[in-house]
Design a protein around this motif. Structure first.
Motif, PDB file in Angstrom:
ATOM      1  N   LEU A 263      -3.427  -2.733  -3.161  1.00  0.00           N
ATOM      2  CA  LEU A 263      -3.311  -3.496  -4.400  1.00  0.00           C
ATOM      3  C   LEU A 263      -2.070  -4.367  -4.518  1.00  0.00           C
ATOM      4  O   LEU A 263      -2.062  -5.315  -5.290  1.00  0.00           O
ATOM      5  N   GLY A 264      -1.000  -4.043  -3.779  1.00  0.00           N
ATOM      6  CA  GLY A 264       0.169  -4.924  -3.809  1.00  0.00           C
ATOM      7  C   GLY A 264      -0.217  -6.320  -3.335  1.00  0.00           C
ATOM      8  O   GLY A 264       0.446  -7.313  -3.638  1.00  0.00           O
ATOM      9  N   ILE A 265      -1.328  -6.402  -2.609  1.00  0.00           N
ATOM     10  CA  ILE A 265      -1.865  -7.667  -2.113  1.00  0.00           C
ATOM     11  C   ILE A 265      -2.996  -8.180  -3.008  1.00  0.00           C
ATOM     12  O   ILE A 265      -3.060  -9.363  -3.339  1.00  0.00           O
TER      13      ILE A 265
ATOM     14  N   ASP B 138       7.008  -3.403   0.707  1.00  0.00           N
ATOM     15  CA  ASP B 138       6.730  -2.960  -0.671  1.00  0.00           C
ATOM     16  C   ASP B 138       7.988  -3.174  -1.509  1.00  0.00           C
ATOM     17  O   ASP B 138       9.096  -2.910  -1.044  1.00  0.00           O
ATOM     18  N   PRO B 139       7.842  -3.645  -2.741  1.00  0.00           N
ATOM     19  CA  PRO B 139       9.025  -3.835  -3.593  1.00  0.00           C
ATOM     20  C   PRO B 139       9.706  -2.511  -3.951  1.00  0.00           C
ATOM     21  O   PRO B 139      10.836  -2.518  -4.416  1.00  0.00           O
ATOM     22  N   ARG B 140       8.990  -1.387  -3.741  1.00  0.00           N
ATOM     23  CA  ARG B 140       9.565  -0.093  -4.089  1.00  0.00           C
ATOM     24  C   ARG B 140       9.768   0.757  -2.848  1.00  0.00           C
ATOM     25  O   ARG B 140       9.016   0.663  -1.891  1.00  0.00           O
TER      26      ARG B 140
ATOM     27  N   ALA C 230       0.852  -1.195   0.000  1.00  0.00           N
ATOM     28  CA  ALA C 230       0.000   0.000   0.000  1.00  0.00           C
ATOM     29  C   ALA C 230       0.884   1.240   0.000  1.00  0.00           C
ATOM     30  O   ALA C 230       1.650   1.458   0.942  1.00  0.00           O
ATOM     31  N   ASN C 231       0.763   2.033  -1.056  1.00  0.00           N
ATOM     32  CA  ASN C 231       1.497   3.293  -1.106  1.00  0.00           C
ATOM     33  C   ASN C 231       0.562   4.407  -0.632  1.00  0.00           C
ATOM     34  O   ASN C 231       0.090   5.229  -1.413  1.00  0.00           O
ATOM     35  N   VAL C 232       0.312   4.403   0.648  1.00  0.00           N
ATOM     36  CA  VAL C 232      -0.735   5.246   1.229  1.00  0.00           C
ATOM     37  C   VAL C 232      -0.459   6.736   1.027  1.00  0.00           C
ATOM     38  O   VAL C 232      -1.364   7.518   0.781  1.00  0.00           O
TER      39      VAL C 232
ATOM     40  N   GLN D 220      11.923  -4.505   1.531  1.00  0.00           N
ATOM     41  CA  GLN D 220      11.779  -4.442   0.076  1.00  0.00           C
ATOM     42  C   GLN D 220      11.560  -5.858  -0.457  1.00  0.00           C
ATOM     43  O   GLN D 220      12.505  -6.563  -0.813  1.00  0.00           O
ATOM     44  N   ILE D 221      10.306  -6.234  -0.532  1.00  0.00           N
ATOM     45  CA  ILE D 221       9.928  -7.619  -0.827  1.00  0.00           C
ATOM     46  C   ILE D 221       9.871  -7.860  -2.336  1.00  0.00           C
ATOM     47  O   ILE D 221       9.531  -6.959  -3.102  1.00  0.00           O
ATOM     48  N   ALA D 222      10.205  -9.075  -2.734  1.00  0.00           N
ATOM     49  CA  ALA D 222      10.069  -9.436  -4.149  1.00  0.00           C
ATOM     50  C   ALA D 222       8.586  -9.479  -4.515  1.00  0.00           C
ATOM     51  O   ALA D 222       7.759  -9.940  -3.724  1.00  0.00           O
ATOM     52  N   VAL D 223       8.250  -8.971  -5.701  1.00  0.00           N
ATOM     53  CA  VAL D 223       6.850  -8.937  -6.143  1.00  0.00           C
ATOM     54  C   VAL D 223       6.233 -10.341  -6.070  1.00  0.00           C
ATOM     55  O   VAL D 223       6.835 -11.313  -6.503  1.00  0.00           O
ATOM     56  N   GLY D 224       5.047 -10.405  -5.479  1.00  0.00           N
ATOM     57  CA  GLY D 224       4.303 -11.673  -5.462  1.00  0.00           C
ATOM     58  C   GLY D 224       4.768 -12.686  -4.433  1.00  0.00           C
ATOM     59  O   GLY D 224       4.470 -13.873  -4.561  1.00  0.00           O
ATOM     60  N   SER D 225       5.482 -12.245  -3.396  1.00  0.00           N
ATOM     61  CA  SER D 225       5.986 -13.226  -2.422  1.00  0.00           C
ATOM     62  C   SER D 225       5.437 -12.997  -1.010  1.00  0.00           C
ATOM     63  O   SER D 225       5.969 -13.515  -0.037  1.00  0.00           O
TER      64      SER D 225
ATOM     65  N   PHE E 205      -1.941  12.120 -10.296  1.00  0.00           N
ATOM     66  CA  PHE E 205      -2.716  11.599 -11.421  1.00  0.00           C
ATOM     67  C   PHE E 205      -3.683  10.541 -10.958  1.00  0.00           C
ATOM     68  O   PHE E 205      -3.456   9.883  -9.953  1.00  0.00           O
ATOM     69  N   TYR E 206      -4.774  10.383 -11.720  1.00  0.00           N
ATOM     70  CA  TYR E 206      -5.822   9.475 -11.286  1.00  0.00           C
ATOM     71  C   TYR E 206      -6.144   8.431 -12.351  1.00  0.00           C
ATOM     72  O   TYR E 206      -6.572   8.759 -13.462  1.00  0.00           O
ATOM     73  N   ASN E 207      -5.948   7.192 -11.977  1.00  0.00           N
ATOM     74  CA  ASN E 207      -6.295   6.039 -12.821  1.00  0.00           C
ATOM     75  C   ASN E 207      -5.979   6.275 -14.304  1.00  0.00           C
ATOM     76  O   ASN E 207      -4.834   6.585 -14.628  1.00  0.00           O
ATOM     77  N   THR E 208      -6.951   6.129 -15.202  1.00  0.00           N
ATOM     78  CA  THR E 208      -6.624   6.218 -16.634  1.00  0.00           C
ATOM     79  C   THR E 208      -6.459   7.658 -17.112  1.00  0.00           C
ATOM     80  O   THR E 208      -6.385   7.909 -18.318  1.00  0.00           O
TER      81      THR E 208
END
Ligand SMILES: Nc1nc2c(c(=O)[nH]1)N[C@H]1C(S)=C(S)[C@@H](COP(=O)(O)OP(=O)(O)OC[C@H]3O[C@@H](n4cnc5c(=O)[nH]c(N)nc54)[C@H](O)[C@@H]3O)O[C@H]1N2
Ligand SMILES: Nc1nc2c(c(=O)[nH]1)N[C@H]1C(S)=C(S)[C@@H](COP(=O)(O)OP(=O)(O)OC[C@H]3O[C@@H](n4cnc5c(=O)[nH]c(N)nc54)[C@H](O)[C@@H]3O)O[C@H]1N2
Ligand SMILES: [Mo]
Length: 579
Positions: free
Chosen positions: A152-154, A57-59, A30-32, A72-77, A439-442
């Motif tokens: 969303l990282g989750i 968070d990976p970032r 979560a990048n709150v 700094q966790i690997a994505v999806g782990s 910026f917001y979504n699309t």
């Protein structure tokens, strides 16, 4: 899905105010600071009061930069991490034995399932050291109160529900739910995601999350609405897309979404939408999706011109009032939907927002005690509010701390699975996508004004990787996944780890990020794995005026003129046939 499976309702269990006085805040994926600035303000108040903030968070996000510790966790782990934390907590006898015995079920099976999840094993998968895992386990378990927050990282993974269950298991293990200062807190993406769920905008639920499979519930709504309520649940979006693919669904009515740019694997989505007999889009802007539509309903009344309520991440229903009158003959969404129903032969009255709200009160206990008057005087109310004298509910599931717990909360053992797509020789980088503050979504709503930070899309890449590939800061490179390709300028940045690259999806007219993303979805929640796609990066060679081959170094954004005509950049042609 995860929260409902364990607690019977899909909502955050605590309040923003709990952040002010909790001892420990664990944020996962979560990048709150950038995506939920208001909630971040509450979190920082807690930090100021002495709470320990840990970010997984990976970032190295703005949020991570404010934390006591950033893992700094690997994505999806994340499941590997959560299971190893549980392993240590159980091994060292630090779990809340009284709570586990009294309020939960399935502990033995759960304990057995994390037995093999030693910190060493998890370390190899997550990239987080075994010492850090041991230490975090001790600190989380020993904190007198603790909140786990996630987004969303989750949840944007093909095993999203398991990811959530892994976090719920941890909270159950330590008794960190159902009491002040402790809880499970999924932050809602949009201002009214929770409200949408409350209203029953889910295929298997009626308003107030009432279960469609319950005959008594169906009977109640059937009587109130004067129509039979179908027993079988509707389709979620994933099922709808499958149905379009197989020709079983021929029409689609899209309200307030821009799926042609926001859905994963957008080339495929475009192909699906082109095959529809009828596409209807109702939006306040003429989006890329609306450009494909057979019929556009201009919902010209925006949030600032509407009456109604929003429900936020702490279940607080808040009254919103029109700040200005809508222009001309503009009509709002409620009017459009009701008018359509009338054209289809149903006798719908054109209602005011408050009448709809009062119907909600009549049919759901969560809202029963709320009135527009109370919402205004009391600055919103947190559901459930079962009757008018009720003050609202700050903490959910306090019943788990009662002497005799009737409905216990089950542990759900989960196993780690890697992302649907692994890096390979051909696609050696993992692309993860997300958001930036301004910026917001699309970009439909945020790219219409000019902002000094509006530099367009760029890809973050670790300097080490850039050096290996001979890529310079600002250079435009090609990014290729199994589904599509695009060109984007890069920025060298140590916020990502080597092997991982990051993009947003805020500028689809220039850089259509979702051409790359994978539409592997969680079978239960239907969410796509926006957070992990394998990609390859290539230098883009261009021929200069004097015939030399050079790399295309551009420090500014790719301009629209440069990309028009390339369908891969998402400037979509109108539909070929609309028969
Ligand atoms: N400014 C701004 N605010 C927004 C939005 C916006 O577009 N702009 N959109 C709104 C919406 S719809 C939503 S849903 C929310 C989303 O809010 P967030 O979920 O906070 O936003 P994201 O940037 O998509 O992703 C969060 C973080 O997940 C991390 N991550 C990626 N993969 C993994 C992983 O495997 N494990 C872990 N632990 N972390 C991972 C990313 O690095 C990223 O920092 O934001 C809302 N708020
Ligand atoms: N690569 C990548 N893709 C992602 C994500 C990611 O992290 N990475 N995140 C995903 C997530 S969490 C989300 S929520 C989606 C968001 O995807 P979308 O919801 O498709 O994106 P938005 O740009 O928010 O589009 C909202 C639309 O609603 C319209 N709108 C605003 N107010 C009103 C109104 O009052 N009435 C009507 N009728 N329309 C209105 C806006 O004009 C806009 O066109 O994107 C998903 N896509
Ligand atoms: Mo979202």
């Amino acid at each position: 899905m995860g929260l409902t499976a364990v607690f019977g309702s899909g909502a955050g269990t605590s309040s923003y105010e709990d952040f002010h006085h909790t001892a420990f805040i664990l944020l996962v994926g979560a990048n709150v600071a950038e995506a939920h600035p208001i909630i971040f303000h509450h979190i920082m108040k807690g930090v100021h009061n002495g709470a320990e903030l840990v970010v997984v968070d990976p970032r190295k996000t703005l949020t991570a930069q404010k934390a006591r510790e950033h893992l700094q966790i690997a994505v999806g782990s994340d499941i590997a991490l959560a299971n190893a934390l549980a392993h240590v907590i159980i091994r060292d006898g630090l779990y809340h034995k009284d709570f586990v015995n009294r309020a939960t079920e399935g502990f033995e099976e759960y304990a057995a399932s994390v037995k093999t999840w030693t910190p060493q094993r998890a370390s190899a998968i997550t990239g987080i050291s075994a010492e850090q895992i041991e230490s975090l386990a001790h600190r989380y378990a020993q904190a007198p109160t603790a909140i786990i927050g996630w987004t969303l990282g989750i949840t944007e993974h093909h095993n999203a529900v398991d990811n959530v269950l892994a976090l719920i298991n941890l909270a159950l293990l330590c008794g960190n739910v159902g009491r002040p200062g402790s809880g499970l807190s999924p932050f809602r993406g949009q201002n009214n995601v929770q409200g949408g769920g409350d209203m029953g905008a889910l295929p298997n639920r009626l308003p107030g999350f009432q279960d469609l499979s319950d005959p008594a519930v169906r009977e109640k709504f059937s009587r109130a609405w004067g129509v039979p309520i179908a027993e079988q649940p509707g389709w979620d979006q994933t099922r709808m897309f499958e149905a379009i693919e197989h020709g079983r669904m021929r029409g689609l009515y899209v309200i307030g979404e821009n799926p042609i740019q926001s859905e994963a694997n957008s080339e495929y989505v475009r192909h699906l939408f082109e095959s529809l007999n009828a596409l209807v889009v109702q939006d306040i802007f003429l989006t890329a999706t609306a450009e494909m539509a057979d019929v556009v309903f201009p919902a010209r009344v925006s949030f600032a011109e509407s009456e109604g309520t929003y429900t936020n991440s702490e279940r607080r229903v808040q009254r919103v009032k029109a700040a200005r009158r809508a222009p001309g003959q503009a009509q709002d969404d409620l009017w459009i939907v009701a008018s359509l129903a009338r054209k289809m032969g149903h006798n719908w009255r054109l209602q005011e927002a408050e009448e709809v709200f009062d119907e909600m009160r009549l049919l759901t206990t969560n809202y029963r005690g709320m009135t527009y008057d109370r919402l205004e005087k009391e600055h919103g109310l947190q559901w459930p509010v079962p009757e008018e004298g009720h003050p609202g509910t700050k903490v959910l599931h306090e019943r788990l701390w009662a002497e005799n717990v009737s409905q216990k909360a089950p542990f759900n053992p989960v196993e780690w699975m890697p992302p649907a797509e692994q890096v390979s020789k051909e696609y050696p980088f993992l692309l993860t996508t997300g958001r930036r503050l301004a910026f917001y979504n699309t970009g439909v709503q945020s790219n219409v004004y000019h902002h000094p930070h509006n530099t367009g899309e760029w890809m973050e890449i670790h300097p080490q990787d850039a050096q290996m590939l001979g890529i310079e800061d600002g250079e435009v490179i090609a990014v290729v996944s199994r589904r599509g390709q695009l060109e984007v300028p890069v920025r060298l940045s140590e916020t990502v780890m080597p092997g991982t690259v990051f993009m947003t999806f805020h500028f689809p007219d220039e850089v259509m990020t979702n051409l790359l993303t994978i539409d592997a979805t969680d079978p239960r929640s239907g969410t796509a794995e926006f957070k992990a796609a394998a990609v390859r990066l290539e230098r883009v060679a261009v021929v200069t005026a004097d015939g030399d081959l050079t790399s295309n170094a551009l420090s500014s954004r790719i301009r629209k003129e440069d990309t028009d005509g390339h369908s891969k950049f998402g400037s979509l042609p109108s539909r070929v046939s609309s028969s």
